[in-house]
Motif scaffolding. Structure first.
Motif, PDB file in Angstrom:
ATOM      1  N   ARG A 121       0.821  -1.251  -0.127  1.00  0.00           N
ATOM      2  CA  ARG A 121       0.126   0.101  -0.143  1.00  0.00           C
ATOM      3  C   ARG A 121       0.828   1.180   0.068  1.00  0.00           C
ATOM      4  N   TYR A 122       2.126   1.164   0.341  1.00  0.00           N
ATOM      5  CA  TYR A 122       2.942   2.232   0.443  1.00  0.00           C
ATOM      6  C   TYR A 122       3.821   2.386  -0.949  1.00  0.00           C
ATOM      7  N   THR A 123       3.943   1.236  -1.560  1.00  0.00           N
ATOM      8  CA  THR A 123       4.893   1.439  -2.826  1.00  0.00           C
ATOM      9  C   THR A 123       4.168   1.302  -4.041  1.00  0.00           C
ATOM     10  N   HIS A 124       2.787   0.888  -3.790  1.00  0.00           N
ATOM     11  CA  HIS A 124       2.083   0.577  -5.000  1.00  0.00           C
ATOM     12  C   HIS A 124       0.779   1.667  -5.101  1.00  0.00           C
ATOM     13  N   ALA A 125       0.752   2.453  -4.276  1.00  0.00           N
ATOM     14  CA  ALA A 125      -0.352   3.689  -4.435  1.00  0.00           C
ATOM     15  C   ALA A 125      -0.261   4.464  -5.733  1.00  0.00           C
ATOM     16  N   PRO A 126      -1.583   4.365  -6.251  1.00  0.00           N
ATOM     17  CA  PRO A 126      -1.645   5.327  -7.573  1.00  0.00           C
ATOM     18  C   PRO A 126      -1.351   6.647  -7.579  1.00  0.00           C
ATOM     19  N   ALA A 127      -0.482   7.174  -8.564  1.00  0.00           N
ATOM     20  CA  ALA A 127      -0.113   8.655  -8.513  1.00  0.00           C
ATOM     21  C   ALA A 127      -1.260   9.534  -8.654  1.00  0.00           C
ATOM     22  N   LEU A 145      -4.997  15.166  -6.531  1.00  0.00           N
ATOM     23  CA  LEU A 145      -6.288  15.848  -6.315  1.00  0.00           C
ATOM     24  C   LEU A 145      -6.519  17.006  -7.072  1.00  0.00           C
ATOM     25  N   LYS A 146      -5.602  17.648  -7.628  1.00  0.00           N
ATOM     26  CA  LYS A 146      -5.838  18.787  -8.476  1.00  0.00           C
ATOM     27  C   LYS A 146      -6.483  18.182  -9.703  1.00  0.00           C
ATOM     28  N   GLN A 147      -6.035  17.100 -10.123  1.00  0.00           N
ATOM     29  CA  GLN A 147      -6.500  16.502 -11.551  1.00  0.00           C
ATOM     30  C   GLN A 147      -8.035  15.903 -11.091  1.00  0.00           C
ATOM     31  N   LEU A 148      -8.146  15.589  -9.989  1.00  0.00           N
ATOM     32  CA  LEU A 148      -9.607  15.056  -9.734  1.00  0.00           C
ATOM     33  C   LEU A 148     -10.504  16.213  -9.603  1.00  0.00           C
ATOM     34  N   SER A 149     -10.059  17.480  -9.148  1.00  0.00           N
ATOM     35  CA  SER A 149     -10.902  18.468  -8.928  1.00  0.00           C
ATOM     36  C   SER A 149     -11.200  19.034 -10.583  1.00  0.00           C
ATOM     37  N   TYR A 150     -10.203  18.851 -11.476  1.00  0.00           N
ATOM     38  CA  TYR A 150     -10.543  19.194 -12.802  1.00  0.00           C
ATOM     39  C   TYR A 150     -11.511  18.265 -13.202  1.00  0.00           C
ATOM     40  N   LEU A 151     -11.666  17.039 -13.149  1.00  0.00           N
ATOM     41  CA  LEU A 151     -12.291  16.210 -13.548  1.00  0.00           C
ATOM     42  C   LEU A 151     -13.826  16.600 -12.974  1.00  0.00           C
ATOM     43  N   LEU A 152     -13.997  16.957 -11.733  1.00  0.00           N
ATOM     44  CA  LEU A 152     -15.234  17.095 -11.202  1.00  0.00           C
ATOM     45  C   LEU A 152     -15.670  18.582 -11.896  1.00  0.00           C
ATOM     46  N   ALA A 153     -14.831  19.256 -12.128  1.00  0.00           N
ATOM     47  CA  ALA A 153     -15.342  20.843 -13.009  1.00  0.00           C
ATOM     48  C   ALA A 153     -15.943  20.333 -14.468  1.00  0.00           C
ATOM     49  N   VAL A 154     -15.174  19.499 -14.991  1.00  0.00           N
ATOM     50  CA  VAL A 154     -15.702  19.161 -16.242  1.00  0.00           C
ATOM     51  C   VAL A 154     -17.092  18.478 -16.188  1.00  0.00           C
ATOM     52  N   ALA A 155     -17.350  17.581 -15.080  1.00  0.00           N
ATOM     53  CA  ALA A 155     -18.557  16.820 -14.853  1.00  0.00           C
ATOM     54  C   ALA A 155     -19.603  17.691 -14.678  1.00  0.00           C
ATOM     55  N   ASP A 156     -19.319  18.841 -13.920  1.00  0.00           N
ATOM     56  CA  ASP A 156     -20.170  19.835 -13.502  1.00  0.00           C
ATOM     57  C   ASP A 156     -20.869  20.715 -14.660  1.00  0.00           C
ATOM     58  N   THR A 157     -19.859  21.042 -15.513  1.00  0.00           N
ATOM     59  CA  THR A 157     -20.022  22.186 -16.670  1.00  0.00           C
ATOM     60  C   THR A 157     -20.197  21.322 -18.182  1.00  0.00           C
ATOM     61  N   LEU A 158     -19.621  20.211 -18.327  1.00  0.00           N
ATOM     62  CA  LEU A 158     -19.533  19.607 -19.683  1.00  0.00           C
ATOM     63  C   LEU A 158     -18.818  20.724 -20.578  1.00  0.00           C
ATOM     64  N   LEU A 211      -4.466  11.995 -15.842  1.00  0.00           N
ATOM     65  CA  LEU A 211      -5.304  11.314 -14.881  1.00  0.00           C
ATOM     66  C   LEU A 211      -5.725  10.091 -15.887  1.00  0.00           C
ATOM     67  N   GLU A 212      -6.207  10.141 -16.940  1.00  0.00           N
ATOM     68  CA  GLU A 212      -6.541   9.175 -17.886  1.00  0.00           C
ATOM     69  C   GLU A 212      -5.363   8.201 -18.107  1.00  0.00           C
ATOM     70  N   ARG A 213      -4.436   8.750 -18.218  1.00  0.00           N
ATOM     71  CA  ARG A 213      -2.902   7.921 -18.277  1.00  0.00           C
ATOM     72  C   ARG A 213      -2.774   7.088 -17.002  1.00  0.00           C
ATOM     73  N   THR A 214      -2.835   7.758 -15.950  1.00  0.00           N
ATOM     74  CA  THR A 214      -2.678   7.081 -14.683  1.00  0.00           C
ATOM     75  C   THR A 214      -3.491   5.866 -14.462  1.00  0.00           C
ATOM     76  N   LEU A 215      -4.781   6.210 -14.741  1.00  0.00           N
ATOM     77  CA  LEU A 215      -5.897   5.093 -14.591  1.00  0.00           C
ATOM     78  C   LEU A 215      -5.957   4.008 -15.692  1.00  0.00           C
ATOM     79  N   GLY A 216      -5.675   4.643 -16.887  1.00  0.00           N
ATOM     80  CA  GLY A 216      -5.488   3.625 -17.970  1.00  0.00           C
ATOM     81  C   GLY A 216      -6.810   3.557 -18.581  1.00  0.00           C
ATOM     82  N   VAL A 217      -7.858   4.587 -18.379  1.00  0.00           N
ATOM     83  CA  VAL A 217      -9.236   4.396 -18.992  1.00  0.00           C
ATOM     84  C   VAL A 217      -9.545   5.827 -19.493  1.00  0.00           C
ATOM     85  N   GLN A 218     -10.493   5.831 -20.438  1.00  0.00           N
ATOM     86  CA  GLN A 218     -10.779   7.116 -20.986  1.00  0.00           C
ATOM     87  C   GLN A 218     -12.006   7.737 -20.080  1.00  0.00           C
TER      88      GLN A 218
END
Length: 311
Positions: A4-10, A13-26, A49-56
């Protein structure tokens, strides 16, 4: 060493806030404005963020923006993560004394005019250094803001679906059935809720919990009038309801604190004598179970609110 220390995803929080803003405004332009960054910075953050998660997460072209199914799920989880992050920052900043910090309180419209003055007076007397902000809105909007971390707590009336939020019961309050003094309801014995003519019931518009409490009370027992939404008159505040009742246009359910505050003064509106069971609502303070100052809310703020209960 634990993974859990060595494999935590990178994750950022800023990227997540960007995604929320897009979700709210489209809309990437408006989302960037909300985040106070350039559109290219926001686009780059979401792409990373998409590259980190490996999904669109977002479908986009020049005229179309939408979240993918996994993007919607990620945005929902991101809101919880950001709310927890805000709580963590607040916890660190107010660790010395929460009474010296900042507190945002939401209040529903059927409580605010009748209880808010006493509540603010009590809080400011007991915690003069506490920076208090108050927002009045309907229940669902307030609960969403509490869950998202925009409000510390909300003063509402139960029953109401709370989801993951935690409620501290303050006191029960009776709801009173009122009508024009010349109404035939005032002739004879005590009345029962099943006698309410729902076609002439005056209520607050949808979104107000008092409306739901009124409908629930009228439907406690399937009486001869039944329960019908068709033809109901719905308004935005209790004062308008009282004036409509005073004009002989119907009857209504009002909270005890409104009557005690004198909302019926100068009118020909009176309380209908009700037999058992008497309808009630429960006044409660709702907050997040993860709130950084949950103890302060429960043991300091709640007792003051209980003390503010109308006599």
């Amino acid at each position: 060493m634990s993974s859990r220390y060595t494999h935590a995803p990178a994750l950022s929080l800023k990227q997540l806030s960007y995604l929320l803003a897009v979700a709210d405004t489209l809309n990437f332009t408006r989302a960037a404005e909300l985040c106070f960054v350039t559109q290219s910075t926001l686009s780059g953050g979401i792409a990373e963020l998409e590259r980190t998660l490996g999904v669109q997460l977002v479908e986009r072209d020049r005229q179309y923006v939408a979240l993918t199914p996994i993007g919607l799920e990620t945005a929902r989880r991101a809101q919880d993560i950001l709310s927890a992050g805000n709580d963590l920052v607040a916890k660190a900043g107010q660790a010395v004394d929460p009474a010296l910090g900042h507190f945002t309180l939401g209040v529903i419209p059927t409580i605010a005019p009748f209880l808010l003055g006493a509540v603010l007076s009590e809080i400011r007397t007991q915690f003069p250094e506490l920076r208090l902000n108050v927002r009045e809105s309907q229940t669902r909007a307030l609960l969403d803001e509490v869950e998202n971390g925009e409000l510390d707590a909300a003063l509402i009336a139960l029953p109401f679906a709370l989801g993951k939020l935690q409620a501290f019961k303050l006191f029960d309050e009776k709801l009173h059935w009122v009508a024009h003094q010349k109404d035939t309801l005032f002739k004879g014995k005590k009345r029962h809720l099943t006698e309410i003519d729902t076609s002439k019931l005056l209520m607050l518009e949808k979104g107000h919990c008092l409306r739901d409490h009124t409908l629930s009370a009228c439907n406690t027992d399937a009486g001869k009038n039944g329960l019908r939404d068709h033809g109901l008159v719905e308004v935005t505040n209790l004062s308008t309801i009282v004036q409509l009742v005073n004009s002989g246009l119907g009857s209504a359910m009002l909270p005890a604190m409104a009557i005690q505050a004198g909302i019926l003064k100068g009118t020909d509106v009176k309380e209908v004598s009700l037999g058992s069971p008497h309808p009630v609502r429960t006044i409660a303070l709702v907050t997040r179970g993860s709130h950084p100052n949950l103890g302060f809310v429960e043991h300091q703020i709640c007792p003051l609110l209980k003390h503010s209960k109308p006599a």
